[in-house]
Design an enzyme around this catalytic site. Structure first.
Site, PDB file in Angstrom:
ATOM      1  N   CYS A  58     -70.589  48.931 -77.241  1.00  5.56           N
ATOM      2  CA  CYS A  58     -69.923  50.232 -77.241  1.00  5.56           C
ATOM      3  C   CYS A  58     -69.630  50.558 -75.779  1.00  5.56           C
ATOM      4  O   CYS A  58     -70.542  50.785 -74.988  1.00  5.56           O
ATOM      5  CB  CYS A  58     -70.806  51.299 -77.873  1.00  5.56           C
ATOM      6  SG  CYS A  58     -70.105  52.976 -77.784  1.00  5.56           S
ATOM      7  N   CYS A 104     -62.924  55.194 -76.865  1.00  5.23           N
ATOM      8  CA  CYS A 104     -63.626  53.917 -77.035  1.00  5.23           C
ATOM      9  C   CYS A 104     -63.238  53.080 -75.829  1.00  5.23           C
ATOM     10  O   CYS A 104     -62.102  52.619 -75.732  1.00  5.23           O
ATOM     11  CB  CYS A 104     -63.215  53.239 -78.331  1.00  5.23           C
ATOM     12  SG  CYS A 104     -63.832  51.547 -78.478  1.00  5.23           S
TER      13      CYS A 104
END
Length: 309
Positions: A225, A76
């Site tokens: 994201c 991430c």
């Protein structure tokens, strides 16, 4: 169980960060902690939890992330910036090599995006075009600007792993309902896509700006994201929409990053790692719930600095 947490975000992708270097919980416990802390109806809320983990022979520290559904993705990049800030401050280093679940990344403090916005530069990759490793079955070894009929008869997707899997479609204008429809198909883990995938619609707004909207695996429609922004930048170069190695602005619902991608698949993002508050909270592992939050320090100046951009 009482935990110390830091509420933070990268580009609006928000997390509860935990220094786990001296904590001995198994994966099932961390999944329960994630469910408890990410519950938007609970005292904290977030897209996931971030764990700062210890050093090894290769890395100054490590990162683990658990999504809101308790799953653990490979990486991430918005969360990595927050972990980088915590790790760099804990170790006193200006830069570091960081261990991720299945790969490594390099991080360093960078020039602030704006006054008061703590900014981290991160480089990860290389991106992979081999969908056999996902797996994504029935569409060949690579998917470049191709229709995936099981998702849409019209959209053309490029599949890239960062190393978490992404399906990127460039569109004239983001249709959020269509994005959710396709994202939910992938989230259902069909037999041809058993490990699911992140789905992003991307607008090329000008020669230096992308806009990315993502349905994130294990999270749903999200404000940002980081790996999707990196994947979109790489795909923009791969498809000739933007030159490789050009620094561009990538915007999303939660904010922006500076980004560049090389032809070799290395992606660099520079963006915020904003701390909103620190505190403690009690976790009921059996129930997967959180309660009795006590905020010990707030950082309104960081919140205001980010809001300004």
């Amino acid at each position: 169980m009482r935990l110390s947490i830091t509420k933070c975000h990268g580009s609006g992708n928000d997390f509860a960060l935990i220094d786990a270097r001296d904590l001995a919980l198994d994966d099932a416990d961390w999944a329960q902690v994630a469910r408890a802390l990410t519950d938007r109806a609970g005292p904290v809320g977030g897209d996931g939890i971030l764990l700062l983990t210890g050093a090894d022979a290769e890395a100054a520290f490590g990162m683990r992330i658990f999504n809101a559904d308790g799953s653990e993705p490979e990486t991430c990049l918005n969360g990595l910036r927050c972990i980088a800030r915590a790790g760099l401050e804990a170790t006193g280093q200006p830069s570091a090599h960081v261990r991720l679940k299945t790969s490594h990344a390099d991080v360093a403090r960078d020039a602030d995006l704006a006054a008061g916005v703590y900014t981290v530069r991160e480089t990860a990759g290389p991106a992979s075009l081999d969908v056999r490793a996902w797996p994504l079955d029935g569409e060949g070894d690579e998917i470049r600007e191709a229709v995936i009929a099981r998702l849409s008869p019209d959209l053309r997707f490029t599949a890239v792993a960062m190393p978490n899997p992404h399906l990127i479609a460039f569109v004239d204008r983001v249709d959020e309902a269509e994005l959710v429809r396709i994202g939910e198909i992938c989230e259902g883990a069909p037999a041809w896509l058993p490990n699911r995938a992140n789905v992003s619609f991307v607008e090329l707004r000008d020669a230096d700006t992308l806009y990315v909207r993502t349905f994130e695996r294990g999270v749903g429609l999200t404000n940002a994201c980081g790996s999707a922004m990196g994947a979109a930048t790489f795909v923009a170069g791969l498809t000739g929409r933007l030159p490789f190695d050009r620094t561009v602005t990538v915007r999303n619902r939660g904010g922006l990053v500076r980004a560049s991608a090389s032809e070799a698949g290395m992606v660099t993002l520079s963006g915020n790692a904003t701390v909103e508050w620190t505190g403690t909270v009690t976790i009921d592992l059996a129930q997967g719930t959180a309660h009795d939050l006590a905020v010990t320090q707030r950082h309104p100046e960081e919140i205001a600095a980010w809001a300004a951009i």
